[in-house]
Design an enzyme around this catalytic site. Structure first.
Site, PDB file in Angstrom:
ATOM      1  N   ASP A   1      -6.772  -5.906  -2.016  1.00 41.80           N
ATOM      2  CA  ASP A   1      -5.411  -6.381  -2.288  1.00 41.80           C
ATOM      3  C   ASP A   1      -5.377  -7.479  -3.344  1.00 41.80           C
ATOM      4  O   ASP A   1      -4.359  -7.649  -4.025  1.00 41.80           O
ATOM      5  CB  ASP A   1      -4.734  -6.835  -1.000  1.00 41.80           C
TER       6      ASP A   1
ATOM      7  N   LYS B   1       5.940   5.698   7.647  1.00 50.63           N
ATOM      8  CA  LYS B   1       5.389   4.851   8.704  1.00 50.63           C
ATOM      9  C   LYS B   1       6.509   4.281   9.561  1.00 50.63           C
ATOM     10  O   LYS B   1       7.495   3.774   9.043  1.00 50.63           O
ATOM     11  CB  LYS B   1       4.588   3.696   8.095  1.00 50.63           C
TER      12      LYS B   1
ATOM     13  N   TYR C   1       1.536   1.200  14.079  1.00 48.42           N
ATOM     14  CA  TYR C   1       2.372   2.085  13.276  1.00 48.42           C
ATOM     15  C   TYR C   1       1.969   3.539  13.441  1.00 48.42           C
ATOM     16  O   TYR C   1       0.813   3.878  13.621  1.00 48.42           O
ATOM     17  CB  TYR C   1       2.396   1.679  11.809  1.00 48.42           C
TER      18      TYR C   1
ATOM     19  N   HIS D   1       0.815  -1.218   0.000  1.00 49.16           N
ATOM     20  CA  HIS D   1       0.000   0.000   0.000  1.00 49.16           C
ATOM     21  C   HIS D   1       0.850   1.270   0.000  1.00 49.16           C
ATOM     22  O   HIS D   1       1.958   1.296   0.517  1.00 49.16           O
ATOM     23  CB  HIS D   1      -0.885   0.049   1.247  1.00 49.16           C
TER      24      HIS D   1
END
Length: 190
Positions: free
Chosen positions: A172, A73, A133, A64
């Site tokens: 996905d 991140k 995250y 992503h």
């Protein structure tokens, strides 16, 4: 030595971070993030959002990115174990299209910093994993992007031994191939 150890990877700007762990018979304590420690180590990113997911063995989330409001991140695992991957999408980068993977576990307490301009994903290797995250920008679903997790042009070597089935979201399963990303105007510059 500072309170964190920053380990460069084979891709510029992508880092493995090891926090200082204080442990004894009672358990352990870590500072999972301190802006002062990161600045002392030369990492000056600012985080605005924290996220957490819990997934079972075989779940693969990724690869992503956001085309605008791009997100760096800082990722870590607080329960279980995942194989975490970042793919360099920065136009002009000498490592464009290359990937780096790292094992993140509750035991090793490692963190992985994935900067803006990278696709990111992870595969859960343990029965369950809780993944946390920090992000440098807010989630903007209208700018969601992705690349197929098993694209042969990228060639991520996911550790699939012992994984009976890779579990993907509908999104996905339908992500475009890397060649489709390359054919469009690249939003990421090196």
């Amino acid at each position: 030595m500072g309170k964190i150890k920053v380990i460069p990877t084979t891709i510029k700007d992508l880092y493995i971070i090891e926090p200082q762990v204080f442990g004894d018979a009672r358990g352990y304590f870590i500072e999972s993030y301190s802006e002062a420690d990161f600045v002392e180590a030369g990492l000056t990113m600012k985080f605005v959002q924290d996220n957490e997911s819990r997934s079972k063995r075989g779940v693969l989330r990724g690869l992503h990115f956001q085309t605008q409001h791009t997100q760096g991140k800082l990722v870590r695992v607080v329960e279980g174990e995942v194989y975490d991957v970042a793919v360099d999408l920065r136009e002009g980068s000498p490592t464009f299209g290359k990937w780096e993977g790292v094992l993140l576990t509750a035991e090793n307490k490692r963190q992985f910093y994935v900067p803006e301009g990278f696709a990111h994903g992870f595969l859960v290797l343990s029965e369950y994993a809780t993944f946390q995250y920090k992000c440098t920008d807010y989630y903007a679903p209208e700018y969601d992007g992705g690349i197929r997790w098993n694209d042969p042009d990228i060639g991520v070597e996911w550790p699939l031994e012992g994984i009976e089935e890779v579990l993907l979201s509908d999104k996905d399963q339908k992500q475009p191939m890397f060649a489709e990303f390359v054919a469009k105007e690249n939003p990421f510059k090196y």
